[in-house]
Write a protein that holds these residues in place. Structure first.
Motif, PDB file in Angstrom:
ATOM      1  N   SER A  86     112.804 -39.895  81.011  1.00 35.55           N
ATOM      2  CA  SER A  86     113.508 -39.178  82.081  1.00 35.55           C
ATOM      3  C   SER A  86     112.511 -38.820  83.177  1.00 35.55           C
ATOM      4  CB  SER A  86     114.123 -37.887  81.563  1.00 35.55           C
ATOM      5  OG  SER A  86     114.574 -37.149  82.714  1.00 35.55           O
ATOM      6  N   GLU A  87     112.987 -38.880  84.396  1.00 42.62           N
ATOM      7  CA  GLU A  87     112.076 -38.561  85.512  1.00 42.62           C
ATOM      8  C   GLU A  87     112.445 -37.238  86.154  1.00 42.62           C
ATOM      9  OE1 GLU A  87     112.048 -43.186  85.906  1.00 42.62           O
ATOM     10  OE2 GLU A  87     112.704 -42.103  87.684  1.00 42.62           O
TER      11      GLU A  87
ATOM     12  N   TYR B 280     118.591 -46.028  89.132  1.00 47.14           N
ATOM     13  CA  TYR B 280     117.204 -46.170  89.567  1.00 47.14           C
ATOM     14  C   TYR B 280     116.392 -46.723  88.409  1.00 47.14           C
ATOM     15  CZ  TYR B 280     112.529 -44.838  91.145  1.00 47.14           C
ATOM     16  OH  TYR B 280     111.224 -44.848  91.500  1.00 47.14           O
TER      17      TYR B 280
ATOM     18  N   PRO C 148     124.990 -44.212  89.920  1.00 46.33           N
ATOM     19  CA  PRO C 148     123.703 -44.109  90.613  1.00 46.33           C
ATOM     20  C   PRO C 148     122.641 -44.711  89.686  1.00 46.33           C
ATOM     21  CG  PRO C 148     124.253 -41.990  89.618  1.00 46.33           C
ATOM     22  CD  PRO C 148     125.391 -42.928  89.290  1.00 46.33           C
TER      23      PRO C 148
ATOM     24  N   PHE D 182     118.434 -33.467  91.418  1.00 41.99           N
ATOM     25  CA  PHE D 182     119.409 -33.311  90.335  1.00 41.99           C
ATOM     26  C   PHE D 182     120.353 -32.136  90.546  1.00 41.99           C
ATOM     27  CE2 PHE D 182     116.729 -36.409  88.743  1.00 41.99           C
ATOM     28  CZ  PHE D 182     117.250 -36.960  87.589  1.00 41.99           C
TER      29      PHE D 182
ATOM     30  N   GLU E 136     117.132 -49.017  86.107  1.00 42.85           N
ATOM     31  CA  GLU E 136     117.950 -49.013  84.893  1.00 42.85           C
ATOM     32  C   GLU E 136     118.187 -50.424  84.368  1.00 42.85           C
ATOM     33  OE1 GLU E 136     118.758 -44.702  84.876  1.00 42.85           O
ATOM     34  OE2 GLU E 136     118.519 -46.342  83.428  1.00 42.85           O
TER      35      GLU E 136
ATOM     36  N   ASP F 204     125.782 -41.410  84.667  1.00 47.56           N
ATOM     37  CA  ASP F 204     124.431 -41.959  84.732  1.00 47.56           C
ATOM     38  C   ASP F 204     124.461 -43.419  84.311  1.00 47.56           C
ATOM     39  OD1 ASP F 204     122.242 -39.181  83.687  1.00 47.56           O
ATOM     40  OD2 ASP F 204     123.635 -39.461  85.378  1.00 47.56           O
ATOM     41  N   ALA F 205     123.484 -44.163  84.768  1.00 53.17           N
ATOM     42  CA  ALA F 205     123.435 -45.607  84.431  1.00 53.17           C
ATOM     43  C   ALA F 205     122.461 -45.879  83.297  1.00 53.17           C
ATOM     44  CB  ALA F 205     123.030 -46.382  85.684  1.00 53.17           C
ATOM     45  N   ASP F 206     122.201 -44.841  82.465  1.00 61.54           N
ATOM     46  CA  ASP F 206     121.168 -44.986  81.421  1.00 61.54           C
ATOM     47  C   ASP F 206     121.746 -44.987  80.011  1.00 61.54           C
ATOM     48  OD1 ASP F 206     120.095 -41.463  81.462  1.00 61.54           O
ATOM     49  OD2 ASP F 206     122.048 -42.432  81.241  1.00 61.54           O
TER      50      ASP F 206
ATOM     51  N   LYS G  19     118.878 -43.538  75.385  1.00 62.95           N
ATOM     52  CA  LYS G  19     118.180 -43.792  76.652  1.00 62.95           C
ATOM     53  C   LYS G  19     117.064 -44.819  76.419  1.00 62.95           C
ATOM     54  CE  LYS G  19     116.450 -41.013  80.530  1.00 62.95           C
ATOM     55  NZ  LYS G  19     117.501 -41.164  81.528  1.00 62.95           N
TER      56      LYS G  19
ATOM     57  N   TYR H 202     121.243 -38.932  74.263  1.00 59.83           N
ATOM     58  CA  TYR H 202     119.928 -39.144  74.858  1.00 59.83           C
ATOM     59  C   TYR H 202     119.097 -40.104  74.028  1.00 59.83           C
ATOM     60  CZ  TYR H 202     117.465 -37.343  78.845  1.00 59.83           C
ATOM     61  OH  TYR H 202     116.899 -37.222  80.065  1.00 59.83           O
TER      62      TYR H 202
ATOM     63  N   ASN I 196     113.726 -45.793  97.739  1.00 56.19           N
ATOM     64  CA  ASN I 196     114.367 -44.843  96.830  1.00 56.19           C
ATOM     65  C   ASN I 196     114.635 -43.531  97.568  1.00 56.19           C
ATOM     66  OD1 ASN I 196     113.373 -42.286  95.019  1.00 56.19           O
ATOM     67  ND2 ASN I 196     114.821 -43.616  93.970  1.00 56.19           N
TER      68      ASN I 196
ATOM     69  N   ARG J  72     114.491 -29.009  77.111  1.00 59.88           N
ATOM     70  CA  ARG J  72     115.459 -29.523  78.092  1.00 59.88           C
ATOM     71  C   ARG J  72     116.849 -28.976  77.797  1.00 59.88           C
ATOM     72  NH1 ARG J  72     116.016 -34.508  81.001  1.00 59.88           N
ATOM     73  NH2 ARG J  72     117.836 -33.881  82.199  1.00 59.88           N
TER      74      ARG J  72
ATOM     75  N   ASP K 221     119.223 -47.402  93.677  1.00 60.07           N
ATOM     76  CA  ASP K 221     118.439 -46.496  94.511  1.00 60.07           C
ATOM     77  C   ASP K 221     116.993 -46.963  94.668  1.00 60.07           C
ATOM     78  OD1 ASP K 221     117.465 -42.976  94.338  1.00 60.07           O
ATOM     79  OD2 ASP K 221     117.717 -44.346  96.037  1.00 60.07           O
TER      80      ASP K 221
ATOM     81  N   GLY L  60     116.636 -40.830  95.953  1.00 66.63           N
ATOM     82  CA  GLY L  60     116.905 -39.688  95.080  1.00 66.63           C
ATOM     83  C   GLY L  60     118.372 -39.636  94.679  1.00 66.63           C
ATOM     84  N   LEU L  61     118.644 -38.911  93.573  1.00 68.03           N
ATOM     85  CA  LEU L  61     119.998 -38.906  93.006  1.00 68.03           C
ATOM     86  C   LEU L  61     121.036 -38.358  93.986  1.00 68.03           C
ATOM     87  CD1 LEU L  61     122.022 -39.254  90.732  1.00 68.03           C
ATOM     88  CD2 LEU L  61     121.219 -37.082  89.769  1.00 68.03           C
TER      89      LEU L  61
HETATM   90  N1  LIG Z   1     115.292 -40.083  88.038  1.00 70.58           N
HETATM   91  C1  LIG Z   1     115.951 -40.603  89.029  1.00 70.58           C
HETATM   92  N2  LIG Z   1     117.186 -41.042  88.755  1.00 70.58           N
HETATM   93  C2  LIG Z   1     117.849 -41.533  89.762  1.00 70.58           C
HETATM   94  C3  LIG Z   1     117.313 -41.606  91.078  1.00 70.58           C
HETATM   95  N3  LIG Z   1     118.221 -42.166  91.833  1.00 70.58           N
HETATM   96  C4  LIG Z   1     119.257 -42.430  91.039  1.00 70.58           C
HETATM   97  N4  LIG Z   1     119.021 -42.055  89.786  1.00 70.58           N
HETATM   98  C5  LIG Z   1     119.945 -42.165  88.667  1.00 70.58           C
HETATM   99  O1  LIG Z   1     120.424 -40.861  88.390  1.00 70.58           O
HETATM  100  C6  LIG Z   1     120.883 -40.776  87.050  1.00 70.58           C
HETATM  101  C7  LIG Z   1     120.269 -39.553  86.391  1.00 70.58           C
HETATM  102  O2  LIG Z   1     118.896 -39.746  86.219  1.00 70.58           O
HETATM  103  P1  LIG Z   1     118.282 -39.737  84.758  1.00 70.58           P
HETATM  104  O3  LIG Z   1     116.905 -40.298  84.870  1.00 70.58           O
HETATM  105  O4  LIG Z   1     119.217 -40.418  83.852  1.00 70.58           O
HETATM  106  O5  LIG Z   1     118.233 -38.216  84.447  1.00 70.58           O
HETATM  107  P2  LIG Z   1     118.362 -37.540  83.033  1.00 70.58           P
HETATM  108  O6  LIG Z   1     119.027 -38.476  82.119  1.00 70.58           O
HETATM  109  O7  LIG Z   1     119.166 -36.375  83.246  1.00 70.58           O
HETATM  110  O8  LIG Z   1     116.972 -37.233  82.674  1.00 70.58           O
HETATM  111  C8  LIG Z   1     120.482 -42.105  86.387  1.00 70.58           C
HETATM  112  O9  LIG Z   1     121.576 -42.967  86.379  1.00 70.58           O
HETATM  113  C9  LIG Z   1     119.397 -42.629  87.324  1.00 70.58           C
HETATM  114  O10 LIG Z   1     119.287 -44.012  87.298  1.00 70.58           O
HETATM  115  C10 LIG Z   1     116.006 -41.146  91.343  1.00 70.58           C
HETATM  116  O11 LIG Z   1     115.491 -41.189  92.448  1.00 70.58           O
HETATM  117  N5  LIG Z   1     115.357 -40.631  90.302  1.00 70.58           N
END
Ligand SMILES: Nc1nc2c(ncn2[C@@H]2O[C@H](COP(=O)(O)OP(=O)(O)O)[C@@H](O)[C@H]2O)c(=O)[nH]1
Ligand SMILES: [Mg+2]
Length: 388
Positions: free
Chosen positions: A235-236, A22, A20, A203, A24, A109-111, A231, A228, A81, A151, A53, A83-84
């Protein structure tokens, strides 16, 4: 001439990576290279499904460029978009609808915070017969790097709360999205729940998927270190809505399996409450006569007073009754009953005209809030919680 039957070559398990993504763009290329590297080292027959997304940056283009360069990458795009939750559902549906039941679907995650290097040990667990292998931060040898302490606390608290209310054997990390699934269980999940298999948009979707598979799939965890510090963007995650979502998910999945309350156990429980409340009154009466003695003197004095001894005896009877009840009752019933004992004593004291210190009223307030939360959250057989 008997027909020559050639030995059945075990069909190689295909690996479906689902990302997933967003916004990235900063990490997607390196991640896809890393996935290709790990997959070819394992000689895996693999596919990568990137679900873009509705990214505002060039995440999708960069992934498509990797496909053009020959990597088995496919890009799906949500517009706008979503959402996850929606994104991971789309990726899981796409992969499970094309996979064989014994193929493995790896989500991460793609981050770049979740290193694909852990996937072989997770897929190995699928090959050993597990349905879900979770990369866990809470197993020996696991850890996190660069995650803000608040967190870290929140994620840990969330998983502990879920484990208290609705534990899944073998699971400690309920929110990590880095998982390997046997494709068949995902397929069955969609067959049973349709899109509701992943109804959460945010999430909490990861916790929801695990809870939907609870009792239907076997879980195992492999330790991993969440990087992390790798990254490349902020983070969103929205903390408060996510906590609310967790509670909502537990209520949603728990409600479906509420069991009838056994009347006998209820009666025993109530007896326990009354016994412990009266015991309290006895102890309190006994303590009155002791006045301002030292702890040791109080104890010595107390243990020679028949009224205190009766009180203590009744307390232990009440606790024994309690344990019997708790082992057979759901938290949502046992806890309120247990707590009401304390509330009863404080209210009785107040009615009897005693000055009840504010701290004790605070105690009552906390208990009442606890009762409301547990009743709303739903069910968990205390036996399982205690037995874990
Ligand atoms: N934040 C956010 N991440 C999303 C969304 N859709 C897909 N993703 C993906 O969901 C994964 C988790 O989000 P991430 O920002 O890494 O969250 P965190 O690493 O837990 O803070 C990542 O690969 C995001 O690119 C979205 O609407 N919002
Ligand atoms: Mg992440």
């Amino acid at each position: 001439m008997p027909e020559i039957v050639s030995p059945i070559e075990p069909k190689t398990r295909r690996i479906w990576w689902v990302l997933p993504a967003y916004n990235e763009a900063a990490s997607i290329e390196d991640l896809l290279d890393r996935i290709a590297e790990v997959s070819s080292e394992q000689e895996w027959d693999y596919r990568v499904i990137v679900v873009d997304d509705g990214s505002a940056d060039e995440t999708g283009d960069l992934a498509r460029a990797k496909a053009a360069a020959g990597l088995p990458v496919e890009v799906l795009r949500n517009e706008p978009n979503q959402g996850l939750g929606y994104t991971i559902r789309r990726g899981l549906r796409e992969a499970s609808s094309r996979a064989d039941a014994d193929d493995a679907i790896v989500t991460l995650d793609a981050d770049l915070t979740q290193d694909p290097i852990y996937a072989p040990s997770m897929v190995a667990q699928i090959e050993h017969g597990y349905d879900v292998a979770i990369a866990s931060r809470y197993q020996p040898g696991a850890g996190v790097e660069g995650v803000p302490p608040f967190r870290v606390f929140l994620s840990r608290a969330a998983s502990l709360l879920v484990a208290l209310v609705r534990p899944i054997p073998g699971v400690r990390d309920y929110s990590c999205g880095f998982r390997a699934y046997r494709a068949g269980v995902i397929d069955e999940g969609f067959d049973e729940h349709g899109d509701d298999f992943v109804s959460e948009r945010g999430f909490a979707c990861m916790m929801e998927i695990a809870q939907r598979l609870r009792g239907k799939a076997s879980f195992i965890e492999v330790p991993f270190v969440l990087r992390y510090d790798e990254k490349r963007k902020g983070s969103e995650i929205k903390i408060v809505p996510t906590i609310g979502a967790y509670a909502r998910v537990i209520a949603k999945v728990a409600k479906t399996r509420r069991k009838p309350v056994p009347v006998v156990t209820l009666a025993v429980a109530f007896t326990a409450v009354i016994t412990s409340s009266v015991a309290q009154l006895f102890l309190r009466q006994g303590a009155k006569g002791l006045g301002d003695l030292s702890i040791a003197e109080t104890l010595a004095g107390a243990l020679t007073q028949p009224i205190v001894l009766i009180g203590l005896l009744m307390y232990s009877v009440a606790s024994a009754l309690w344990l019997g009840v708790l082992s057979r009752m759901e938290l949502a019933v046992a806890y309120p009953l247990g707590a009401s004992g304390y509330v009863l004593v404080v209210v009785l004291a107040a009615v009897a005209g005693e000055i009840v210190p504010p701290l004790r009223w605070l105690g009552v307030l906390l208990i009442v809030m606890g009762v409301l939360l547990v009743s709303w959250l739903g069910v968990a057989p205390v036996k399982k919680v205690v037995g874990r």
